[in-house]
Design a protein around this motif. Structure first.
Motif, PDB file in Angstrom:
ATOM      1  N   GLU A 148       0.842  -1.208   0.000  1.00  0.00           N
ATOM      2  CA  GLU A 148       0.000   0.000   0.000  1.00  0.00           C
ATOM      3  C   GLU A 148       0.872   1.252   0.000  1.00  0.00           C
ATOM      4  O   GLU A 148       0.546   2.242  -0.665  1.00  0.00           O
ATOM      5  N   ALA A 149       1.984   1.203   0.741  1.00  0.00           N
ATOM      6  CA  ALA A 149       2.894   2.343   0.768  1.00  0.00           C
ATOM      7  C   ALA A 149       3.457   2.605  -0.627  1.00  0.00           C
ATOM      8  O   ALA A 149       3.570   3.763  -1.061  1.00  0.00           O
ATOM      9  N   PHE A 150       3.817   1.543  -1.338  1.00  0.00           N
ATOM     10  CA  PHE A 150       4.294   1.701  -2.715  1.00  0.00           C
ATOM     11  C   PHE A 150       3.223   2.355  -3.587  1.00  0.00           C
ATOM     12  O   PHE A 150       3.526   3.232  -4.406  1.00  0.00           O
ATOM     13  N   ASP A 151       1.979   1.925  -3.412  1.00  0.00           N
ATOM     14  CA  ASP A 151       0.886   2.500  -4.202  1.00  0.00           C
ATOM     15  C   ASP A 151       0.731   3.990  -3.904  1.00  0.00           C
ATOM     16  O   ASP A 151       0.510   4.797  -4.824  1.00  0.00           O
ATOM     17  N   GLN A 152       0.822   4.364  -2.628  1.00  0.00           N
ATOM     18  CA  GLN A 152       0.679   5.771  -2.249  1.00  0.00           C
ATOM     19  C   GLN A 152       1.800   6.619  -2.852  1.00  0.00           C
ATOM     20  O   GLN A 152       1.555   7.699  -3.400  1.00  0.00           O
ATOM     21  N   VAL A 153       3.022   6.117  -2.760  1.00  0.00           N
ATOM     22  CA  VAL A 153       4.161   6.861  -3.299  1.00  0.00           C
ATOM     23  C   VAL A 153       4.072   6.953  -4.818  1.00  0.00           C
ATOM     24  O   VAL A 153       4.368   8.006  -5.412  1.00  0.00           O
ATOM     25  N   THR A 154       3.657   5.867  -5.458  1.00  0.00           N
ATOM     26  CA  THR A 154       3.503   5.887  -6.916  1.00  0.00           C
ATOM     27  C   THR A 154       2.473   6.928  -7.340  1.00  0.00           C
ATOM     28  O   THR A 154       2.670   7.645  -8.334  1.00  0.00           O
ATOM     29  N   ALA A 155       1.383   7.026  -6.588  1.00  0.00           N
ATOM     30  CA  ALA A 155       0.357   8.023  -6.903  1.00  0.00           C
ATOM     31  C   ALA A 155       0.924   9.432  -6.789  1.00  0.00           C
ATOM     32  O   ALA A 155       0.633  10.305  -7.630  1.00  0.00           O
ATOM     33  N   GLU A 156       1.743   9.674  -5.783  1.00  0.00           N
ATOM     34  CA  GLU A 156       2.345  10.999  -5.605  1.00  0.00           C
ATOM     35  C   GLU A 156       3.325  11.312  -6.735  1.00  0.00           C
ATOM     36  O   GLU A 156       3.384  12.441  -7.237  1.00  0.00           O
ATOM     37  N   MET A 157       4.094  10.319  -7.134  1.00  0.00           N
ATOM     38  CA  MET A 157       5.039  10.517  -8.233  1.00  0.00           C
ATOM     39  C   MET A 157       4.305  10.785  -9.547  1.00  0.00           C
ATOM     40  O   MET A 157       4.779  11.556 -10.388  1.00  0.00           O
ATOM     41  N   SER A 158       3.151  10.170  -9.718  1.00  0.00           N
ATOM     42  CA  SER A 158       2.346  10.424 -10.916  1.00  0.00           C
ATOM     43  C   SER A 158       1.860  11.872 -10.945  1.00  0.00           C
ATOM     44  O   SER A 158       1.839  12.510 -12.007  1.00  0.00           O
ATOM     45  N   ILE A 159       1.476  12.382  -9.770  1.00  0.00           N
ATOM     46  CA  ILE A 159       1.093  13.793  -9.684  1.00  0.00           C
ATOM     47  C   ILE A 159       2.297  14.666 -10.018  1.00  0.00           C
ATOM     48  O   ILE A 159       2.180  15.690 -10.695  1.00  0.00           O
TER      49      ILE A 159
END
Length: 276
Positions: A148-159
């Motif tokens: 889940e942490a990876f998913d959260q960080v990936t979402a931020e990097m996409s932004i």
């Protein structure tokens, strides 16, 4: 506001006590907000938790810090000891820096060649001592939360990609290499499985078998797939979006951000040009 002013501490002793309460409460909030840090300093209360990397959590923590900043500013330092005044000033400065730095959305660039979500937990596990069954179970609980942490960080990097806030491409290529290496390891060879290398004699053979089975299953079925998904995201989307210029000045607000970093890291009020 009137009632707060009437009830505000007036004597140096009362104001010192109020500040110590604020220091304590902020410290406790910070440990809860950063369970990994708490673990590294020997506070085991959050050993089964990991940080919430979501944008929502980041904004909520900024609001919490702003609240503490206002409370600290409301306490008159006149007549207090130099130590207490210094502690107040340092904490206020840290909180003010965080508030000012929020403008630059550092959370949009959480990964580079020096580290990030991919290196946090392999480095973290090496700092711990595993002496009880609970120590192992807490680590397994953390492993379950890493995807889940990876998913959260990936979402931020996409932004960050959308906002054109991405680190230099040649540095991200080095980060990608590290992620791929970690993703390709056998579960038992992963640094995340380090606690299995040696069990204390106090842990029974039955428990050792259970712990090994559960930890390797979490790494195999959850964590390594998360690393592979992250490597794919880096390779396909993030590295290609990396900026060509290495300097922060390549960002749209790079000059302003650069001057902020100078002030935050060197305590100077001079600009880059003045320093040079």
């Amino acid at each position: 506001q009137l009632s707060q002013a009437v009830n505000a501490p007036t004597t140096p002793e009362d104001r010192t006590k109020a500040l110590h309460t604020l220091f304590h409460d902020y410290w406790e909030a910070a440990l809860k907000n950063q369970p990994e840090f708490a673990s590294t300093i020997g506070d085991n209360r959050y050993n089964d938790q990991i940080s919430d990397y979501s944008v929502k959590a980041i904004n909520e923590w900024l609001a919490t810090e702003q609240d503490y900043l206002l409370k600290l500013a409301a306490v008159d330092p006149t007549g207090l000891s130099e130590q207490v005044k210094t502690s107040r000033e340092l904490l206020m400065r840290d909180l003010a820096d965080d508030e000012e730095g929020a403008e630059f959305k550092e959370w949009e660039m959480p990964v580079n060649q020096m580290g990030g979500i991919y290196s946090t937990y392999p480095q973290l596990v090496a700092e711990f001592s595993f002496t009880t069954v609970k120590d192992y179970d807490d680590w397994i609980a953390r492993l379950h939360k890493i995807p889940e942490a990876f998913d959260q960080v990936t979402a931020e990097m996409s932004i960050g990609i959308d906002d054109k806030r991405v680190p230099p491409k040649f540095l991200l290529e080095k980060a990608l290499e590290q992620v791929k290496q970690l993703a390709a390891q056998k579960p038992e060879d992963s640094p995340l499985a380090l606690p299995l290398k040696k069990f204390p004699a106090s842990i029974s053979a039955t428990e050792q078998t259970r712990i090994k089975t559960e930890m390797l299953a979490a790494i195999t079925k959850e964590v390594l797939p998360a690393y592979n998904r992250f490597a794919r995201f880096l390779e396909v989307a993030y590295v290609p979006a990396g900026r060509a210029e290495p300097g922060i000045s390549a960002l749209s607000d790079g000059a302003k951000y650069y001057n902020f970093l100078i002030r935050r890291t060197t305590t100077t009020k001079f600009t880059a040009d003045q320093i040079h």
